[in-house]
Design a protein around this motif. Structure first.
Motif: not given
Lengths: 213, 213
Positions: A77, A80-81, A83, A85-90, A92
């Motif tokens: 992975y 480059q999170a 925002d 949302a994408s950080l959370r997604e990563s 998870e």
DNA sequence: TAGAAGCCGAACCGTACGGTACGGTACGGA
DNA sequence: TCCGTACCGTACCGTACGGTTCGGCTTCTA
């Protein structure tokens, strides 16, 4: 820490991989009391070959563990999170992957064997499993966490410590229960739920989103 | 869950306890490959006696695990945590005790053996260890959590889930690392620090103190 | 077509260990 | 004083398993 990640032996020949696969299958089925005879039978090869290729029983086990460990750490992975949302997604995705690994029969069998060897102070399977499991995942997750911090989304001092907290929130009592033979049926959905919960808690502790100024 | 807490065999005679103590010591020193011979020698008794008393090797191991498990769950925290300070104190004491248990050589050895047996699907050491460890502590902690909730200091829906989170925050990667042979030197001070950190995090997640309305 | 190399299958060896048998001793009760 | 019980120490048995050896088959090379 036990062992600095062991020198990677390049991928074994297909035939050897077949043997290692047989060992892995037997580990899952029989635990540590798999015999060289059983391996030879299962892999349709002679014991002589086993000893020529792997030296001794310990060598065979070690090779198997290393080989399987190499399988696991495939995906990557790049963190480059930007925002939350994408950080959370990563996070998870990370948690879910990790959970499905430790809940897999293979991982349970491997860890059990490594633990048995650690008990007998034989070889270093424990170190291998640790550096390919717990430590490898740490090294993969830390950049994500640090990127999150750099983007002002996370707050923590020590990324190692932050990772350990994440590890605890994700794993909780799952691994030890599985190792001890508790059959908690973790299906895909349950894993997703656990991952979501763990990440939410982690963000509650270390998040710095607008909702957590 | 594996086994409903097993029927408690009343405390064994002093002589038998001496034998079980020898087994325990050997477990710590030798891991699972302790031999009946070694036990007999260490305990200065004959193998015949061992077999008469405990049936077979498995029976001896089981008796030892049960006996040791009974030792652990001594203290009791009656959870009338009225204010946040005493609640925090209770939780920290809990966490510290639990950590010093899982970090003890005995616990590590016992868990390793139970895990080995779970792998071989022999006997039920795994279930015994689980119900005297993870589950026993859960049952002891939940009343504290519920008292905290009743006093308006904690917020959570399911006390089992809340306990699991607590468990994860306290244990993190410690137990698995120890089981795999990683020698993280956890002294008294480190344990206290871990306990404090874990409780602070737990309260951040589930606390309802004035600072966390 | 001869030889060499690699491997399978099976027989074999040595040992470690679980479990049993037995002789010898201490002790408590009749 | 004699017997029964409980136990120790040791010798013993059977088996399982790690590791070795060997005969024979296939494949590759010359």
């Amino acid at each position: 820490m036990l062992s600095p990640s062991p020198s990677e032996p390049q991928t074994p020949s297909p035939r050897r991989q077949a043997v290692l696969g047989a060992v892995l299958a037997l580990m899952v089925e029989e635990g540590d009391q798999l015999t060289m005879d059983a391996v030879a039978r299962r892999a349709s090869c002679s014991k002589e070959t086993l000893y020529k290729w792997f030296g001794d029983r310990d060598g065979l086990l070690t090779a198997t563990v290393q080989w399987q460990a190499a399988q696991v750490r495939a995906d990557r992975y790049d963190g480059q999170a930007l925002d939350v949302a994408s950080l959370r997604e990563s996070l998870e995705a990370f948690a879910a992957t990790w959970l499905s690994v430790i809940a897999s029969e293979t991982s349970v069998a491997l860890n059990r064997i490594a633990i048995g060897h650690a008990a007998a102070r034989k070889s270093n399977l424990g170190g291998i499993v640790l550096s390919n499991g717990r430590f490898a995942i740490g090294e993969r997750l830390k950049p994500v966490l640090e990127a999150g911090r750099a983007a002002g989304l996370l707050a923590f001092e020590d990324s190692e410590e932050a990772f350990r907290t994440f590890f605890g929130l994700v794993g909780r009592d799952i691994q030890i229960r599985l190792l001890l033979g508790d059959a908690l049926g973790l299906d895909e959905a349950a894993i997703a739920g656990e991952a979501e919960r763990a990440v939410a808690q982690f963000l509650a502790l270390h998040g710095r989103a607008p909702s957590n100024p």
